[in-house]
Enzyme design. Structure first.
Site: not given
Length: 503
Positions: A258-259
């Site tokens: 994830s970012k």
RNA sequence: GCCCCCAUCGUCUAGAGGCCUAGGACGCCACCCUUUCAAGGUGGAGAUCAGGGGUUCGAAUCCCCUUGGGGGCACCA
């Protein structure tokens, strides 16, 4: 396996994610390996989050990786490619509307008048009662009169698909046999919003069917959703494609990449100077291996060896260090012309950012390549590595100007003598081979370690302790600037107050 | 909570019953090369194959259970 058709169906709600890029790559590899067709479809039904900028980022990213599609949307004036156009879902709404009418007519779906508030309240109740969230089916059995009553209230219905009962089983190309009881699907699910716009699970099936996709290869996060899709395929009267679920790419803590925890945008990797060969190679090896010990592989070589059945089941942690190593391997394999072409934008970026004062020409870069090539983990490292060559005024830290075994006085003497020696040698030719011997002789004559003398010169002319080989660096710098920087360093040492001692 | 999936060095992986006292790569350490930094070369540390039961003459490989991890359960995709 003739007539294989696969697709990558990104949604333009964010920049191209490294995971999407890998899914695209695996689809591409499978298509090319078996001589099938690779299709690009844009899933832009979430109008609130979709944007044209993201769409461009995604298309550019796929192009950059070299994953050319055989069928796909029109872009930047180029017409759509392929017999199933349009390839943007917002342009295919009539198809979904027709499919929805078909399901409604066959009573495989029904209008649902529950409001978001009612749904939220029920979900909260279920959560409080520790029940699994599911639609409880209030609108599943409404009579015509009841529906009419809701309509009279002004309620606009969403459309829900009846999941029915039983179990859905399928043989996943990667995972093998998977079986899920329909009772665990969360109840009848919405396929069309109250505003008439269709939802993902629905459009994906309508499109995969219409585009005659034979192999749906996607991330494992869709595995649990597959029964919904299978039910929809059947209700619509379509043949099922094969499904293959790829392992997820993971954060270091093993959660889905994830970012928040990792750098996920392909464009960021590009901006940092990772090259396509390395990214493709790395991504291919994240979840798949040749079974041999070869690991530096081009896209073409991977296509030859790739078999979707060999893809792993377990998730893989994204290891940036290994990517950097591969990137270095590939940078070293690039031809000089190619490397320079790819380096130029990064040098230009340094210039634009004001970190260097002038742009080197091609000849200058070419001359530099031999000493720079082995030292570039990424193209973006060029500024750190050689930026000192292109600045007008060098910042030198007096502290590092004096080699550890030396004192300040020796440094002044050393640099002064070096300047004279270099100046004299330059009368013959300003070349590495002409500079090194006299400087070594100088060190020996004065009883200095050559390394210490070289380090003093290095810091004086580059401002740093780690640089490409000294004599090549001096040559790259040129006689004038070398002498100029040497003089500036000497002056700096003489002028600055003695603070620490030992100096 | 319910359902589904997964499980070999820190990481990516080889391994499809005997070739495994588990191989390679990244990273790490040491040495060599060397003016620094890299690159390259050599060597090393690092996995009781998550644990426990089976099956078998024989299991990292097959089966079961446990544990751990992950994913999914939206009028997001």
């Amino acid at each position: 396996m003739a007539d294989v058709r696969v697709r990558i169906a990104p949604s333009p709600t964010g920049p191209l994610h490294i995971g999407t890029a890998r899914t695209a790559l695996y689809n591409y590899l499978h298509a090319r390996h078996v001589g099938g067709t690779f299709i690009l479809r844009l899933e832009d039904t979430d109008q609130a989050r979709s944007s044209i900028a993201y769409e461009k980022d995604i298309l550019d990213g796929l192009h950059w990786l070299g994953l050319t599609w055989d069928e796909g949307p029109e872009v930047a004036g180029d017409a759509a490619k392929g017999p199933h156009a349009p390839y943007r879902q917002m342009e295919r709404l009539e198809l979904y509307a027709e499919a929805a009418r078909q399901l409604l007519a066959g009573d495989k779906a029904y209008p649902c008048y529950c409001t978001p508030d009612e749904l939220a309240a029920e979900r909260a109740r279920q959560e409080a009662a520790r029940e699994p969230p599911r639609y409880w089916g209030r609108c599943a059995t409404l009579t015509q009169e009841e529906r009419a009553a809701f309509e009279a209230e002004g309620r606009r219905p969403a459309i829900r698909f009846r999941v029915g009962e039983g179990t859905v089983a399928f043989d996943d190309t990667i995972r093998g046999h998977v079986e899920i009881d329909v009772a665990n699907l969360g109840g009848d699910f919405v396929i069309v919003r109250a505003d008439g716009s269709p939802l993902y699970h629905f459009v994906v099936v309508v499109d995969d069917a219409e585009m005659a996709i034979t192999d749906v290869i996607r991330g494992e996060d869709h595995l649990s959703n597959t029964p919904k899709h299978i039910l929809l395929f059947r209700a619509l009267g379509h043949e099922l494609p094969r499904f293959g679920h790829l392992p997820l790419i993971l954060n270091p803590d093993r959660s889905k990449m994830s970012k928040r925890k990792s750098q996920t945008a392909l464009s960021d990797y590009i901006a940092q100077g990772f090259i396509r060969e390395a990214l493709v190679n790395y991504l291919a090896l994240l979840g798949w291996a040749t079974g041999t010990e070869e690991e530096i592989l081009s896209l073409e070589e991977i296509v030859l060896r790739f078999d979707i059945a060999d893809v792993h089941k377990g998730g893989a942690v994204f290891d940036r260090e290994r990517l950097e190593w591969l990137n270095g391997q590939w940078i070293r394999r690039l031809s000089s012309e190619d490397l320079i072409d790819r380096l130029r934008p990064f040098v230009a970026a340094e210039h634009e950012a004001g970190r260097i004062d002038r742009m080197p020409g091609d000849e200058e870069l070419t001359a530099l390549l031999p000493v720079v090539r082995d030292r570039l983990p990424t193209l973006g490292a060029i500024g750190d590595l050689a930026g000192f060559l292109w600045v007008d005024r060098l910042d030198v830290d007096t502290g590092v100007l004096v080699p550890k075994r030396w004192d300040r006085k020796t440094a002044v003497e050393g640099l002064t003598a070096a300047a004279a020696t270099i100046d004299a040698a330059a009368e013959v030719a300003f070349e590495a081979d002409e500079l090194e011997p006299p400087l070594r002789a100088l060190a020996e004559e004065r009883g200095w370690k050559a390394g210490d003398l070289f380090m003093a010169i290095r810091v004086a002319v580059t401002g740093r302790t780690a640089t490409p080989p000294l004599f090549d660096t001096l040559v790259a710098l040129g006689r004038e600037r070398t002498l100029e920087r040497l003089r500036a360093a000497i002056e700096l040492l003489e002028r600055s107050p003695v603070i620490v001692d030992g100096t």
